[in-house]
Design a protein around this motif. Structure first.
Motif, PDB file in Angstrom:
ATOM      1  N   ILE A  78       0.862  -1.183   0.000  1.00 35.44           N
ATOM      2  CA  ILE A  78       0.000   0.000   0.000  1.00 35.44           C
ATOM      3  C   ILE A  78       0.900   1.236   0.000  1.00 35.44           C
ATOM      4  CG2 ILE A  78      -0.346  -0.199   2.535  1.00 35.44           C
ATOM      5  CD1 ILE A  78      -3.112   1.272   1.955  1.00 35.44           C
ATOM      6  N   VAL A  79       0.516   2.217  -0.790  1.00 45.55           N
ATOM      7  CA  VAL A  79       1.308   3.438  -0.895  1.00 45.55           C
ATOM      8  C   VAL A  79       0.739   4.497   0.042  1.00 45.55           C
ATOM      9  CG1 VAL A  79       2.130   5.249  -2.452  1.00 45.55           C
ATOM     10  CG2 VAL A  79       1.807   2.921  -3.309  1.00 45.55           C
ATOM     11  N   PHE A  80       1.598   5.135   0.779  1.00 45.47           N
ATOM     12  CA  PHE A  80       1.199   6.264   1.633  1.00 45.47           C
ATOM     13  C   PHE A  80       1.778   7.520   0.993  1.00 45.47           C
ATOM     14  CE2 PHE A  80       0.281   7.202   6.354  1.00 45.47           C
ATOM     15  CZ  PHE A  80      -0.042   8.523   6.085  1.00 45.47           C
ATOM     16  N   GLY A  91      -4.722  14.906  -6.722  1.00 37.62           N
ATOM     17  CA  GLY A  91      -5.359  13.892  -7.564  1.00 37.62           C
ATOM     18  C   GLY A  91      -4.436  13.321  -8.631  1.00 37.62           C
ATOM     19  N   THR A  92      -3.325  13.980  -8.907  1.00 43.65           N
ATOM     20  CA  THR A  92      -2.454  13.478  -9.978  1.00 43.65           C
ATOM     21  C   THR A  92      -1.782  12.173  -9.563  1.00 43.65           C
ATOM     22  OG1 THR A  92      -0.724  14.957  -9.179  1.00 43.65           O
ATOM     23  CG2 THR A  92      -2.025  15.720 -11.045  1.00 43.65           C
ATOM     24  N   ILE A  93      -1.198  12.163  -8.370  1.00 43.83           N
ATOM     25  CA  ILE A  93      -0.554  10.938  -7.882  1.00 43.83           C
ATOM     26  C   ILE A  93      -1.611   9.860  -7.652  1.00 43.83           C
ATOM     27  CG2 ILE A  93       0.590   9.931  -5.843  1.00 43.83           C
ATOM     28  CD1 ILE A  93       2.598  11.388  -7.494  1.00 43.83           C
ATOM     29  N   GLN A  94      -2.768  10.302  -7.151  1.00 42.73           N
ATOM     30  CA  GLN A  94      -3.846   9.344  -6.878  1.00 42.73           C
ATOM     31  C   GLN A  94      -4.274   8.667  -8.187  1.00 42.73           C
ATOM     32  OE1 GLN A  94      -3.519  12.421  -5.601  1.00 42.73           O
ATOM     33  NE2 GLN A  94      -3.327  11.949  -3.430  1.00 42.73           N
ATOM     34  N   GLY A  95      -4.386   9.441  -9.264  1.00 46.67           N
ATOM     35  CA  GLY A  95      -4.749   8.867 -10.561  1.00 46.67           C
ATOM     36  C   GLY A  95      -3.676   7.908 -11.057  1.00 46.67           C
ATOM     37  N   PHE A  96      -2.438   8.288 -10.826  1.00 44.28           N
ATOM     38  CA  PHE A  96      -1.316   7.429 -11.223  1.00 44.28           C
ATOM     39  C   PHE A  96      -1.374   6.088 -10.475  1.00 44.28           C
ATOM     40  CE2 PHE A  96       3.253   6.328 -10.404  1.00 44.28           C
ATOM     41  CZ  PHE A  96       3.550   5.899 -11.688  1.00 44.28           C
ATOM     42  N   LEU A  97      -1.657   6.163  -9.177  1.00 46.40           N
ATOM     43  CA  LEU A  97      -1.726   4.933  -8.370  1.00 46.40           C
ATOM     44  C   LEU A  97      -2.934   4.078  -8.762  1.00 46.40           C
ATOM     45  CD1 LEU A  97      -0.625   6.471  -4.949  1.00 46.40           C
ATOM     46  CD2 LEU A  97       0.737   5.007  -6.467  1.00 46.40           C
ATOM     47  N   GLU A  98      -4.015   4.735  -9.141  1.00 42.87           N
ATOM     48  CA  GLU A  98      -5.178   3.992  -9.651  1.00 42.87           C
ATOM     49  C   GLU A  98      -4.772   3.221 -10.908  1.00 42.87           C
ATOM     50  OE1 GLU A  98      -8.312   3.788  -8.490  1.00 42.87           O
ATOM     51  OE2 GLU A  98      -8.319   5.370  -6.962  1.00 42.87           O
ATOM     52  N   THR A  99      -4.041   3.910 -11.787  1.00 45.33           N
ATOM     53  CA  THR A  99      -3.633   3.284 -13.040  1.00 45.33           C
ATOM     54  C   THR A  99      -2.707   2.097 -12.782  1.00 45.33           C
ATOM     55  OG1 THR A  99      -3.788   5.460 -14.043  1.00 45.33           O
ATOM     56  CG2 THR A  99      -2.639   3.780 -15.327  1.00 45.33           C
ATOM     57  N   LEU A 100      -1.853   2.247 -11.786  1.00 48.08           N
ATOM     58  CA  LEU A 100      -0.962   1.135 -11.419  1.00 48.08           C
ATOM     59  C   LEU A 100      -1.709   0.030 -10.682  1.00 48.08           C
ATOM     60  CD1 LEU A 100       2.288   2.874 -10.065  1.00 48.08           C
ATOM     61  CD2 LEU A 100       1.930   1.844 -12.311  1.00 48.08           C
ATOM     62  N   ASP A 101      -2.967   0.313 -10.322  1.00 45.04           N
ATOM     63  CA  ASP A 101      -3.767  -0.608  -9.532  1.00 45.04           C
ATOM     64  C   ASP A 101      -3.101  -0.945  -8.195  1.00 45.04           C
ATOM     65  OD1 ASP A 101      -5.942  -2.184  -8.924  1.00 45.04           O
ATOM     66  OD2 ASP A 101      -5.124  -3.957  -9.914  1.00 45.04           O
ATOM     67  N   MET A 102      -2.679   0.106  -7.514  1.00 49.67           N
ATOM     68  CA  MET A 102      -2.107  -0.086  -6.172  1.00 49.67           C
ATOM     69  C   MET A 102      -2.991   0.616  -5.140  1.00 49.67           C
ATOM     70  SD  MET A 102       1.970   0.474  -6.711  1.00 49.67           S
ATOM     71  CE  MET A 102       2.464  -0.213  -5.113  1.00 49.67           C
ATOM     72  N   PRO A 103      -3.219  -0.025  -3.989  1.00 52.15           N
ATOM     73  CA  PRO A 103      -3.975   0.653  -2.927  1.00 52.15           C
ATOM     74  C   PRO A 103      -3.147   1.806  -2.354  1.00 52.15           C
ATOM     75  CG  PRO A 103      -3.165  -1.475  -2.153  1.00 52.15           C
ATOM     76  CD  PRO A 103      -2.781  -1.369  -3.607  1.00 52.15           C
ATOM     77  N   TYR A 104      -3.830   2.837  -1.890  1.00 52.37           N
ATOM     78  CA  TYR A 104      -3.111   3.972  -1.296  1.00 52.37           C
ATOM     79  C   TYR A 104      -3.930   4.606  -0.191  1.00 52.37           C
ATOM     80  CZ  TYR A 104      -6.039   6.520  -4.663  1.00 52.37           C
ATOM     81  OH  TYR A 104      -7.103   6.995  -5.397  1.00 52.37           O
ATOM     82  N   ILE A 326      -4.071   3.508   7.209  1.00 58.12           N
ATOM     83  CA  ILE A 326      -3.571   2.482   6.279  1.00 58.12           C
ATOM     84  C   ILE A 326      -4.677   1.453   6.023  1.00 58.12           C
ATOM     85  CG2 ILE A 326      -1.953   0.535   6.046  1.00 58.12           C
ATOM     86  CD1 ILE A 326       0.143   2.319   7.500  1.00 58.12           C
ATOM     87  N   GLN A 327      -5.344   1.022   7.096  1.00 60.10           N
ATOM     88  CA  GLN A 327      -6.437   0.048   6.948  1.00 60.10           C
ATOM     89  C   GLN A 327      -7.575   0.624   6.101  1.00 60.10           C
ATOM     90  OE1 GLN A 327      -6.213  -3.071   7.541  1.00 60.10           O
ATOM     91  NE2 GLN A 327      -4.220  -2.854   8.526  1.00 60.10           N
ATOM     92  N   LEU A 328      -7.856   1.916   6.288  1.00 57.63           N
ATOM     93  CA  LEU A 328      -8.910   2.555   5.486  1.00 57.63           C
ATOM     94  C   LEU A 328      -8.542   2.556   4.007  1.00 57.63           C
ATOM     95  CD1 LEU A 328      -9.799   5.575   7.818  1.00 57.63           C
ATOM     96  CD2 LEU A 328     -11.358   3.724   7.146  1.00 57.63           C
ATOM     97  N   GLY A 329      -7.274   2.753   3.719  1.00 52.14           N
ATOM     98  CA  GLY A 329      -6.798   2.716   2.331  1.00 52.14           C
ATOM     99  C   GLY A 329      -6.974   1.326   1.735  1.00 52.14           C
ATOM    100  N   LEU A 330      -6.635   0.310   2.516  1.00 56.20           N
ATOM    101  CA  LEU A 330      -6.778  -1.079   2.046  1.00 56.20           C
ATOM    102  C   LEU A 330      -8.248  -1.433   1.844  1.00 56.20           C
ATOM    103  CD1 LEU A 330      -4.082  -2.879   4.246  1.00 56.20           C
ATOM    104  CD2 LEU A 330      -4.040  -2.589   1.749  1.00 56.20           C
ATOM    105  N   ASN A 331      -9.086  -1.013   2.798  1.00 58.33           N
ATOM    106  CA  ASN A 331     -10.517  -1.312   2.690  1.00 58.33           C
ATOM    107  C   ASN A 331     -11.112  -0.688   1.447  1.00 58.33           C
ATOM    108  OD1 ASN A 331     -10.380  -2.619   5.081  1.00 58.33           O
ATOM    109  ND2 ASN A 331     -11.300  -0.986   6.319  1.00 58.33           N
ATOM    110  N   ARG A 332     -10.738   0.546   1.195  1.00 57.73           N
ATOM    111  CA  ARG A 332     -11.292   1.255   0.043  1.00 57.73           C
ATOM    112  C   ARG A 332     -10.897   0.534  -1.244  1.00 57.73           C
ATOM    113  NH1 ARG A 332      -9.531   5.679  -3.039  1.00 57.73           N
ATOM    114  NH2 ARG A 332     -11.268   6.771  -3.997  1.00 57.73           N
TER     115      ARG A 332
END
Ligand code: ATP
Ligand code: MG
Ligand code: MG
Ligand code: MG
Length: 337
Positions: A78-80, A91-104, A326-332
């Motif tokens: 998970i990325v913090f 939102g730019t990094i968040q979009g990048f992490l979505e594209t990588l399919d990594m939880p954050y 961190i748990q909230l990020g994983l749950n989401r």
């Protein structure tokens, strides 16, 4: 994985937040990978933050190895993104992490982009009927074409002093308090150095209170805390250089104001699609009128920052707070699968 630094005017603040979070994550027995984003936007693996960094030179000296951003992709990680300001909290990094399919950790693309952009936040709050100070949005091209019209618009709907702010920024970077037309012009030029979207706000003489928010669908808020100002306003120096800020937690305010602040904070968070965490900033006038100022989707996160201190007052210690988000990020991530 702790992503910190960032191509942003709030780069240094991120390093301070990262240092505190790193202690907590290590304490919580995670295996931590550090990825540093330099001010020029390049990404480095490591370097390890072994002591409290004073400035960027510490990072440059350490033997960080440059990597392509997509090289961070790894399983069971998970990325913090402890990044403040543009290119990180927007939102730019968040979009990048979505594209990588990594939880954050923290808000998604929508919440981050809307929370970072002060003009967009105001539009959304207006629809929600949450009180805020009067403002005039100014777009750089429009200003260049007709500055007189902008002056007239500001002076027609606001009175001096006004606050001029880049729409996308934080830590008070690029913000000026202006008392007349000449200062307004200078304030606009200063703010346009950071963003082509600027907001001019009605300046008010008010107390400043903040509410911390935690959660995804189930949203929790803290009692408000107050920033007790000695300065004319809470500027970058007061925040990070002189450390002249005093915090009063909980704020000494009437119970109905407390309840209202928490309610507005929660409503704003839900409208902006907040997730994980946010810190909601308010102005409270001496007549106890409350105005929502902004929602910070990745608030300052050192052990001495308002956000974790507000939760500590509710009984959640720093290390446990880091674990919760961190748990909230994983749950989401898992719920969206
Ligand atoms: P951060 O994200 O670090 O909280 P920011 O850069 O997003 O900061 P604001 O919180 O909007 O900026 O403003 C910074 C400070 O400037 C406020 O905390 C307050 O002290 C002062 N300020 C901003 N707007 C106004 C206003 N309309 N009237 C009076 N003071 C203001
Ligand atoms: Mg802010
Ligand atoms: Mg901020
Ligand atoms: Mg603020």
């Amino acid at each position: 994985m702790l992503l910190y630094g960032g191509k942003s005017a709030e780069h240094e603040v991120s390093i301070l937040s990262a240092f505190s979070i790193l202690q907590a994550i290590s304490y919580n027995f995670y295996e931590v990978q550090l990825v540093f984003i330099a001010k020029d936007g390049r990404w480095y693996k490591g370097p390890l933050l072994t002591e409290k960094p004073v400035d960027d030179s510490v990072m440059q000296l350490a033997d960080g190895q440059e990597i392509a951003p997509c090289a961070i992709k790894s399983e069971n990680t998970i990325v913090f993104p402890v990044l403040h300001g543009p290119n990180g909290e927007d939102g730019t990094i968040q979009g990048f992490l979505e594209t990588l399919d990594m939880p954050y950790v923290g808000g998604g693309v929508l919440a981050s982009a809307c929370g970072m952009d002060k003009i967009m936040t105001k539009h959304l709050l207006q629809v929600a009927g949450i009180p805020q100070v009067p403002y005039v949005p100014v777009i750089r091209n429009v200003w260049r074409e007709n500055p007189k019209q902008i002056f007239e618009q500001c002076e027609g709907s606001l009175i001096y002093p006004m606050f001029v702010k880049p729409a996308n920024m934080g830590s008070s970077v690029g913000i000026s308090k202006v008392e007349n037309r000449e200062e307004l012009q200078n304030g606009l030029l200063e703010a346009f150095r950071y963003d082509q979207r600027v907001i001019v706000e009605q300046g008010i003489d008010a107390r400043e209170i903040e509410v911390a928010i935690l959660g995804n669908e189930d949203v929790r808020t803290t009692f408000a805390g107050e920033i007790v100002k000695e300065e004319a306003f809470y500027d970058y120096n007061a925040k990070y250089v002189d450390n002249t800020i005093k915090m009063q937690i909980p704020a000494e305010i009437p119970e109905e104001v407390q309840t209202k602040a928490r309610d507005y904070a929660k409503r704003a968070y839900m409208i902006l699609d907040g997730a994980g965490l946010s810190r909601c900033d308010f102005f409270l006038t001496h007549k106890n009128e409350l105005f929502l100022n902004e929602l910070n989707t990745m608030p300052g996160f050192t052990e001495f920052s308002m956000y974790p201190l507000l939760w500590e007052n509710m009984g959640i210690q720093y290390n446990d707070l880091v674990e919760e988000i961190i748990q909230l990020g994983l749950n989401r991530y898992n719920q969206r699968k």
